[in-house]
Motif scaffolding. Sequence first.
Motif, short mmCIF file in Angstrom:
data_model
loop_
_atom_site.label_atom_id
_atom_site.label_comp_id
_atom_site.label_asym_id
_atom_site.label_seq_id
_atom_site.Cartn_x
_atom_site.Cartn_y
_atom_site.Cartn_z
N GLN A 17 34.12 17.66 43.36
CA GLN A 17 34.56 18.82 44.16
C GLN A 17 33.59 19.05 45.31
N HIS A 50 30.88 19.43 51.00
CA HIS A 50 30.86 20.83 51.43
C HIS A 50 29.94 20.93 52.65
N TYR A 98 38.60 32.39 47.49
CA TYR A 98 40.04 32.15 47.30
C TYR A 98 40.33 31.11 46.23
N CYS A 99 39.31 30.46 45.68
CA CYS A 99 39.51 29.20 44.95
C CYS A 99 39.42 29.37 43.44
N ASN A 114 30.49 26.87 43.50
CA ASN A 114 30.45 27.55 44.80
C ASN A 114 31.21 28.87 44.86
N PHE A 115 32.22 29.00 44.06
CA PHE A 115 33.00 30.25 44.03
C PHE A 115 33.42 30.72 45.42
N CYS A 116 34.04 29.82 46.20
CA CYS A 116 34.71 30.28 47.42
C CYS A 116 35.72 31.33 46.96
N CYS A 121 32.69 23.09 39.76
CA CYS A 121 32.15 23.60 41.03
C CYS A 121 31.44 24.94 40.78
N VAL A 175 39.22 26.75 41.35
CA VAL A 175 38.61 25.57 40.71
C VAL A 175 37.44 25.91 39.79
N PRO A 176 36.48 26.77 40.21
CA PRO A 176 35.36 27.05 39.29
C PRO A 176 35.82 27.68 37.97
N ARG A 178 31.98 30.92 52.21
CA ARG A 178 31.81 29.48 52.45
C ARG A 178 30.36 29.08 52.71
S1 SF4 Z 1 37.00 25.38 47.69
FE1 SF4 Z 1 35.84 23.60 46.93
S2 SF4 Z 1 33.70 24.25 47.09
FE2 SF4 Z 1 34.92 26.13 47.19
S3 SF4 Z 1 35.06 26.85 45.05
FE3 SF4 Z 1 36.88 25.57 45.45
S4 SF4 Z 1 36.29 23.52 44.72
FE4 SF4 Z 1 34.39 24.71 44.97
#
Ligand code: SF4
Length: 434
Positions: free
Chosen positions: A196, A234, A158-159, A154-156, A152, A161-162, A273
């Motif tokens: 994602q 998204h 709080y996340c 996007n670098f939300c 991903c 995942v990236p 977001r």
């Molecule tokens: S919440 Fe979803 S869109 Fe946002 S950084 Fe995490 S995986 Fe990516």
Amino acid sequence: MQPRRLFVETYGCQMNKAESEAIVADLAAEGWELARKPDDADLVVINTCSVRETAEERIRGRLGWYRRLKRGRHFTLLLTGCMAERLGQRALEEFPEIDALVGTYGREGLREAVRRAGAGERPVVDGDGTFRFAARHSSGGPRAFVPVMHGCDNFCSYCIVPFVRGPEVSRPAAEVLAEVRALDANGCLDVTLLGQNVNSYRRGDGGTITFPRLLGRVAAEAGRIRWIRFLTSHPKDLSPDLIAVMAEEPRLCRHVHLPVQSGSDRVLAAMNRGYTAGGYLRLVDAIRGALTGVSITTDILTGFPGETEEDVRLTLALMERAGFDEAFTYRYNPREGTAAALLGDPVQEPLKLERLDRIIAAQRRIVVRRAGERLGKVAEVLVEGVSRRNPGELLARTEWDAMAVLPGDPSLIGRFVRVRLESLAGATFRAAIL
Ligand code: SF4
């Protein structure tokens, strides 16, 4: 020679489930058979999740259980997935019971890691930083997941995942289509394309096949696969083209998972977001306007740093207005390395829990209203298995991704049946075969 037995334990998202299926298929090609429980296995693979602290806590507890199991018998314990990527070498230091560790980019080296662990090493396999998709992600059954993207961009705020899955990589359309055709040949009936953020498919590589076009091609080549779904959209990237292809193609299931996270523009901006509550609701209206009977589900995060009572009120109002068919709700906890972690964790735990309770209660009322509108109606469901709660009943899924339990014979597993939706238990329908 005794068959070697494998047990795979999976945490987290559907992507992890698909990747675990790929691990099973990969090791089956080397003669590994599935064990019914971990106590019978020669190799245990734990496919981990790091998205929430609570997921990691559960995995830590589970590793303690395996540590005790190892005192009585010998087996290889391999850790993979996001937590393995996040902790790396630290995991081997913290958990002496782990024999091998495979990171996000090391999947192709998993078999080699098992062999080296068998020879007494404690390998850490990282790969070369290039993510490669497995060729297949299903070991059979009427329902399967097909990853189309990984990572991903996007670098939300709080996340994690990236950081643990890396940048977005789109799987070539030819590979996606080949896996879909293989699933069709195997009798699969319900396929979910996974990423994602599926709507940014091929955003980064200048490719001409957008996600809506990919969906159209998958639908055109799906053979006897009747239902095609996708996860996750998204809100900032879901395009009118996607809604149009869903309206045109009957195999595309009328369900959109559209995580909103918050109804407060201030919190959405702090979360990075990329949309406002108003923009989100316009999207909901466009989807509902174009797709009769569509269900819209979401994720909601409460307790983000600085979240006020007014922010919670805005979230509850948005939920009411959007009328979500289901919401996956969770409370914030900071993840190491993310932008939001720098803001601390000022909302106290009891307050987070109290807000979460209110959001869950509101969603329960909305589910009763939304699902209640479908009661008495006839629907087609795909029978997936026997109900865990009552072995005399079957568990089935609707086109719009709701679950239904119905009395029936297990010979119906893997078949479509017509049912009447008679009542509700939570978000699950009770149904009767017509
Ligand atoms: S919440 Fe979803 S869109 Fe946002 S950084 Fe995490 S995986 Fe990516």
